[in-house]
Design an enzyme around this catalytic site. Sequence first.
Site, PDB file in Angstrom:
ATOM      1  CD  GLU A 131      -2.786  -1.350   2.391  1.00  0.00           C
ATOM      2  OE1 GLU A 131      -2.747  -0.467   3.262  1.00  0.00           O
ATOM      3  OE2 GLU A 131      -3.555  -2.331   2.445  1.00  0.00           O
ATOM      4  CG  ASN A 172      -0.858  -6.957  -1.347  1.00  0.00           C
ATOM      5  OD1 ASN A 172      -1.503  -7.523  -2.230  1.00  0.00           O
ATOM      6  ND2 ASN A 172      -1.317  -6.800  -0.111  1.00  0.00           N
ATOM      7  CG  HIS A 203     -10.133  -5.472   0.654  1.00  0.00           C
ATOM      8  ND1 HIS A 203     -10.369  -6.583   1.420  1.00  0.00           N
ATOM      9  CD2 HIS A 203      -8.812  -5.196   0.806  1.00  0.00           C
ATOM     10  CE1 HIS A 203      -9.253  -6.961   2.022  1.00  0.00           C
ATOM     11  NE2 HIS A 203      -8.289  -6.141   1.654  1.00  0.00           N
ATOM     12  CD  GLU A 253      -4.880  -7.660   1.764  1.00  0.00           C
ATOM     13  OE1 GLU A 253      -5.751  -6.890   2.225  1.00  0.00           O
ATOM     14  OE2 GLU A 253      -3.659  -7.419   1.831  1.00  0.00           O
ATOM     15  CG  ASP A 262     -12.974  -8.563   1.792  1.00  0.00           C
ATOM     16  OD1 ASP A 262     -12.855  -7.646   0.944  1.00  0.00           O
ATOM     17  OD2 ASP A 262     -12.523  -8.451   2.948  1.00  0.00           O
TER      18      ASP A 262
HETATM   19  O1  9MR Z   1      -7.692  -7.874   8.437  1.00  0.00           O
HETATM   20  C1  9MR Z   1      -6.752  -7.072   9.107  1.00  0.00           C
HETATM   21  C2  9MR Z   1      -7.333  -6.569  10.405  1.00  0.00           C
HETATM   22  O2  9MR Z   1      -7.514  -7.630  11.322  1.00  0.00           O
HETATM   23  C3  9MR Z   1      -6.436  -5.514  11.013  1.00  0.00           C
HETATM   24  O3  9MR Z   1      -7.076  -4.936  12.133  1.00  0.00           O
HETATM   25  C4  9MR Z   1      -6.124  -4.439   9.972  1.00  0.00           C
HETATM   26  C5  9MR Z   1      -5.191  -3.430  10.587  1.00  0.00           C
HETATM   27  O4  9MR Z   1      -4.624  -2.595   9.664  1.00  0.00           O
HETATM   28  O5  9MR Z   1      -5.517  -5.040   8.840  1.00  0.00           O
HETATM   29  C6  9MR Z   1      -6.388  -5.908   8.208  1.00  0.00           C
HETATM   30  O6  9MR Z   1      -5.792  -6.431   7.045  1.00  0.00           O
HETATM   31  C7  9MR Z   1      -5.445  -5.461   6.048  1.00  0.00           C
HETATM   32  C8  9MR Z   1      -4.241  -5.994   5.316  1.00  0.00           C
HETATM   33  O7  9MR Z   1      -3.207  -6.265   6.223  1.00  0.00           O
HETATM   34  C9  9MR Z   1      -3.780  -5.025   4.245  1.00  0.00           C
HETATM   35  N1  9MR Z   1      -4.829  -4.651   3.357  1.00  0.00           N
HETATM   36  C10 9MR Z   1      -6.052  -4.215   3.995  1.00  0.00           C
HETATM   37  C11 9MR Z   1      -6.529  -5.253   4.998  1.00  0.00           C
HETATM   38  C12 9MR Z   1      -7.860  -4.855   5.559  1.00  0.00           C
HETATM   39  O8  9MR Z   1      -7.715  -3.686   6.286  1.00  0.00           O
END
Ligand code: 9MR
Length: 449
Positions: free
Chosen positions: A159, A201, A237, A266, A268
């Site tokens: 990101e 990513n 997402h 990722e 969903d």
């Molecule tokens: O799913 C993850 C969640 O449990 C955490 O609280 C969050 C914190 O930043 O991160 C989420 O996963 C993220 C991933 O690491 C990177 N892309 C976005 C995902 C959803 O926020």
Amino acid sequence: MDRNRKRALGAAGAGALAVVVAVGIASAADAAASTLHAAAAEKGRYFGTAVAAYKLSDSVYSTILDREFGMVTPENEMKWDATEPSQGSFSYGSADQIVAHAQAHGQRVRGHALAWHQQQPGWAQNLSGTALRNAMVNHVTQVATHYKGKIYAWDVVNEAFADGGGGGRRDSSLQRTGNDWIEVAFRAARAADPAAKLCYNDYNTDGQNAKSNAVYAMVSDFKARGVPIDCVGFQSHFNSASPVPSDYQANLQRFADLGLDVQITELDIEGSGSAQADNYRRVTEACLAVSRCTGMTVWGIRDSDSWRASGTPLLFDGNGNKKAAYTSTLTALGGGGPTSSPPSSPPVSSSSPPVPSGGCTATASVNQWQGGFVVAVRVTAGSGGTNAWTVTMPLPSGITVTNSWSVTRNGNTFTNVSYNGHINPGQYTEFGLQATGTAGTLTPTCAAS
Ligand code: 9MR
């Protein structure tokens, strides 16, 4: 021959043409893989999920995990705050737990994420400039070294690009250390674990837009200058405000055309019922249509496991039941129960490529580097299909196998795991191993039952 094929052959009666057609339909129908990863594996892809270490003791969760998925991504356990809570002091307990679970179940691991502006430990948030740059490089090196040989692909940088129309880098303390911070991270990761595929990513890069164009320009530049990068991850997402883009497949393809792998990392999709199922189908079909889309990962198992639980964006409901989206995904992968729909591959005929006769054949492709190698072994079923297979592959002396996946290994003997023993006639599955030393020429032989 199982019940369905017997039934189809019986129904075909006397006509020779009818027998040929019935065999074609029956062999596609009765051998359809019944789980996500088995179906994906028959297409040469993986199917994965994000995993939380603390849920592994939940038997509903782990039963679905081990039945349906062949790749796992630690949802939070490999992030900087989890793995280096104080500077120079590393903590791998939860992440190691996930890796051990994966290895015990023939699953591979996507590492996530080495360098990211979020989920940094407090001490790193207080650093800037050279101190932060050095800390980041040390972090990448230490974590990638700890997991050396155990990771299929790393999200090396996550990101790093800005949202909106600007098409540039996201402002962050890492970005302020200098624009080359991303390539420095990739070079450190390659040096630490030369076998792992190294990915960039991001989200909102799933269609062609200013952000994905900016990532595309960076990746093109990396390829032109020899910066080590092997893959681009598309988080995917989706919800009503951010739907599956109409040019999703075309966008995956243009990145693949740069000469690297693409992965859906990722996934969903918020929603329910047939609309959600249709979106999952589209995403799955897009990956399958891009030959270098090597696999897809959903961001959790049950809706209740999702970071966006209220949007019910996953393939299983809160009780672990399969949703319509599960079925559409499995069907798009070519799996599912017996069906009367036409086979996805044409029935065997004189114009089709020949299906090898007999049980199975195996071929090995080796990726050798200084000091180590990865072997991918492709097992192709002969005309009878397989229910189980064993590959014998003499390994040279002086090597040490450090990891294997999608297979049970006993010395030079490799046997299918539960989800990939069944292969359709002419279809294939793959397993792999990693070792130190020199592979030389490997000649696997295959036996099926
Ligand atoms: O799913 C993850 C969640 O449990 C955490 O609280 C969050 C914190 O930043 O991160 C989420 O996963 C993220 C991933 O690491 C990177 N892309 C976005 C995902 C959803 O926020």
